[in-house]
Design a protein around this motif. Structure first.
Motif, PDB file in Angstrom:
ATOM      1  N   THR A  97       2.561   0.462   3.401  1.00 37.31           N
ATOM      2  CA  THR A  97       2.612  -0.533   4.336  1.00 37.31           C
ATOM      3  C   THR A  97       2.711  -1.660   3.518  1.00 37.31           C
ATOM      4  N   THR A 149       5.440  -4.517   7.565  1.00 43.34           N
ATOM      5  CA  THR A 149       6.551  -3.404   7.106  1.00 43.34           C
ATOM      6  C   THR A 149       7.609  -3.281   8.011  1.00 43.34           C
ATOM      7  N   ARG A 150       7.529  -3.531   9.294  1.00 34.42           N
ATOM      8  CA  ARG A 150       8.633  -3.216  10.078  1.00 34.42           C
ATOM      9  C   ARG A 150       9.343  -4.482  10.815  1.00 34.42           C
ATOM     10  N   ASP A 160       0.793  -7.311   8.848  1.00 30.02           N
ATOM     11  CA  ASP A 160       1.615  -6.206   8.562  1.00 30.02           C
ATOM     12  C   ASP A 160       3.256  -6.464   8.821  1.00 30.02           C
ATOM     13  N   GLN A 196       0.840  -1.329   0.048  1.00 31.90           N
ATOM     14  CA  GLN A 196      -0.179   0.106  -0.193  1.00 31.90           C
ATOM     15  C   GLN A 196       0.867   1.292  -0.032  1.00 31.90           C
ATOM     16  N   ILE A 218       3.605   2.324  -1.152  1.00 28.80           N
ATOM     17  CA  ILE A 218       5.077   2.328  -0.579  1.00 28.80           C
ATOM     18  C   ILE A 218       6.099   3.423  -1.394  1.00 28.80           C
ATOM     19  N   PHE A 264       1.720  -5.931   3.708  1.00 27.99           N
ATOM     20  CA  PHE A 264       0.998  -7.031   4.261  1.00 27.99           C
ATOM     21  C   PHE A 264       1.198  -8.214   3.485  1.00 27.99           C
TER      22      PHE A 264
END
Lengths: 297, 264
Positions: B62, B71-72, B69, B5, B7, B64
């Motif tokens: 983000t 992302t991190r 999620d 999403q 990015i 997925f």
């Protein structure tokens, strides 16, 4: 002459412990870790200080091992978490340990004369010290070779090897490469400090300077072992390290006997390592260009 | 399955070499999608893959995977969900380790590694069977070092490793670009086979228009950090190279300029 060679074998066995530690970082992790110069002296300092303070020599040697592991942990954190290049991380730990070792001992060197050492126990079985060092050294080396042979075949051991061989691939296979590097440095420096503790007890003193040049001695032993005794499989490699360390000591004993001044020893060792490391370059000069074969799946 | 999403990824921010590699890219892959990703040099294809894999952190947006999620999450933590094959055949395997050891490393992807043996007897038999299905004779060389294999053999092995534990997403980053045409075809054939058998959700970067059209059920084209074409289903099956270049011209307002794509 026989006595000299016997001395070389006993010293070689103790340095073999250090050589295996250097091998773990230099060959398996693919890092030249200079912190070993500090951790070998740290092992000696911790063992000497504690033995003088009345601690059981075996326990004191264990404390030295643990101290070395902490040194490795620090280098590992500097390198992986704080992103300092490996070489510099090792240098920082090495320099820091110089002060730490002076603090541990309270002075630049500490005598262990007439103190109980790990070798005294073996001497009580009716052996002279030189023989006791060989017996205990051999015992320690064989146990360590056995443990490491097992360890590097486990899942974690394989993950460490993959990290050193191809970190990108290791991460893609879900391996936490930072933790593997730290773990490798911990094991390596623990062994180096253990070696320092054993050496200090055999020569009956610990000196804050004794680490200087030790990385080069370790590398020389690794290379001599690989060239002379092979690297067919992992067990063979481990044995080569032990034989390499002993051979190095024999070579040194020989050149000293042939009249080389002891002060030139480090120059001699450095040159040996430089020549050995540059062998592939010379070989490629001599070899004719290889034909590039077509790739067929 | 994969949901990207908005990015963005900027390289060398604040310097004269600043480059917007990905500019608010949106992309959703459904379960079982086999997407080919094509574009000119510097279009952002590999960057997109590397951002999904976690090699680079992203500046905004983000990601997925399977509704989670990530992302991190760091690269090695995402690895349990992702299978990857790289462009460089050297990159996907540990060359000083044996074929079976490499497979054993892949077999434990996403799992806790302990002090159990790194490879068991049962596994060996399993690997032997899988390797014989590649048809490369590797099943008799289990303990050989991977460094002894050819580029094509290494890519086939990496492919096997990437799919050994069923990945939620398979990322193929120009994985045949470094191989000669015949070997490339063989590796692509194997990829098709693995993807079909495992019904794997796949994102394959390629510079070869023919390959991009022939393989997969969906084709995405990138240009300067944006997705400019997304062709699927019936429409994709009828694509031709000329047709694709024409559509690229319309969508980007430029001529398709990637010599590698045109010449191969």
């Amino acid at each position: 002459m026989g006595q000299i060679m016997l001395g070389a074998v006993s010293l070689g066995l103790l340095w073999a412990v250090m050589t295996i530690g250097v091998y773990i970082t230099y060959r398996i992790l693919n890092i030249a870790d200079l912190s070993v110069e500090g951790s070998i002296a740290m092992g000696a300092a911790l063992a000497a200080h504690n033995i003088v303070g009345g601690m059981n020599p075996f326990l004191a040697t264990g404390v030295a091992f643990f101290g070395g592991m902490v040194a490795g942990l620090i280098t590992g954190i500097l390198h992986t978490r704080l992103k300092i290049p490996a070489l510099l991380s090792g240098i920082l730990t090495m320099i820091a340990l110089y002060s730490v070792n002076l603090r541990i001992m309270g002075k630049a060197n500490l005598s262990l004369l007439r103190m109980d050492t790990v070798y005294s126990t073996v001497e009580q079985l009716g052996m002279v010290k030189n023989h006791a060092v060989i017996v205990l050294g051999l015992f320690v080396v064989l146990i360590l070779v056995g443990i490491l042979y097992w360890f590097f075949g486990t899942e974690i051991g394989c993950a460490i090897r993959a990290t050193g061989n191809n970190p990108q691939m290791a991460r893609a296979q879900g391996i936490n490469t930072d933790n593997m590097i730290i773990l490798g440095l911990i094991i390596s420096n623990g062994m180096v400090a253990l070696s320092g503790a054993l050496i200090a007890q055999s020569q009956s003193f610990a000196d804050v300077q004794m680490g200087i040049g030790s990385i080069v001695i370790g590398l020389a032993s690794v290379i001599i072992g690989e060239v002379l005794f092979g690297k067919r499989n992992f067990f063979n490699r481990l044995l080569s390290l032990v034989l390499g360390a002993i051979t190095y000591r024999m070579i040194i004993a020989l050149v000293l006997r042939m009249g080389m001044p002891a002060n030139d020893l480090k120059l001699f060792t450095a040159m040996t390592v430089a020549v050995a490391l540059s062998l592939p370059v010379f070989r490629s000069f001599l070899k004719p260009l290889k034909k590039s074969g077509k790739e067929v799946i | 399955m994969l949901k990207v999403q908005a990015i963005s990824k900027r390289f060398n921010p604040g310097t004269i070499n600043e480059k917007m590699a990905l500019d608010r890219v949106d992309l959703t892959l459904d379960e079982g999608d086999f997407v080919t990703l094509i574009g000119g040099n510097g279009a952002g294809k590999s960057t997109l893959l590397n951002c999904v894999a976690g090699v680079y952190g992203i500046d905004e947006g983000t990601i997925f995977i399977d509704g989670k999620d990530v992302t991190r999450l760091s690269e090695f933590k995402r690895a349990g969900m992702i299978g990857r094959v790289f462009q460089d055949p050297m990159m996907g395997t540990a060359s000083d380790m044996g074929i079976e050891e490499n497979l054993a490393l892949a077999y434990r992807r996403g799992q806790f590694r302990s002090l159990r043996w790194g490879i068991t007897h049962d596994e060996r038999n399993h690997y032997r069977e899988l390797l014989s299905s590649l048809g490369l004779g590797l099943e008799n060389r289990l303990s050989n070092k991977v460094g002894l294999l050819s580029g094509g053999q290494r890519q086939a092995l990496t492919l096997l490793m990437a799919t050994l534990i069923r990945p939620r997403i398979l990322l193929l980053d120009e994985h045949t670009a470094a191989l000669d045409p015949k070997t490339a075809d063989k590796v692509l054939e194997l990829s098709d086979q693995f993807i079909e058998e495992g019904k794997l959700t796949t994102l394959m970067v390629t510079h070869n228009m023919r390959h991009a059209i022939k393989h997969g059920n969906r084709l995405i084209m990138m240009h300067e950090g944006h997705i400019i074409l997304d062709i699927r289903g019936e429409e994709k099956q009828q694509l031709t190279v000329e047709n694709l270049m024409e559509r690229f011209g319309k969508a980007s307002g430029e001529e398709f300029a990637n010599d590698r794509a045109l010449l191969s």
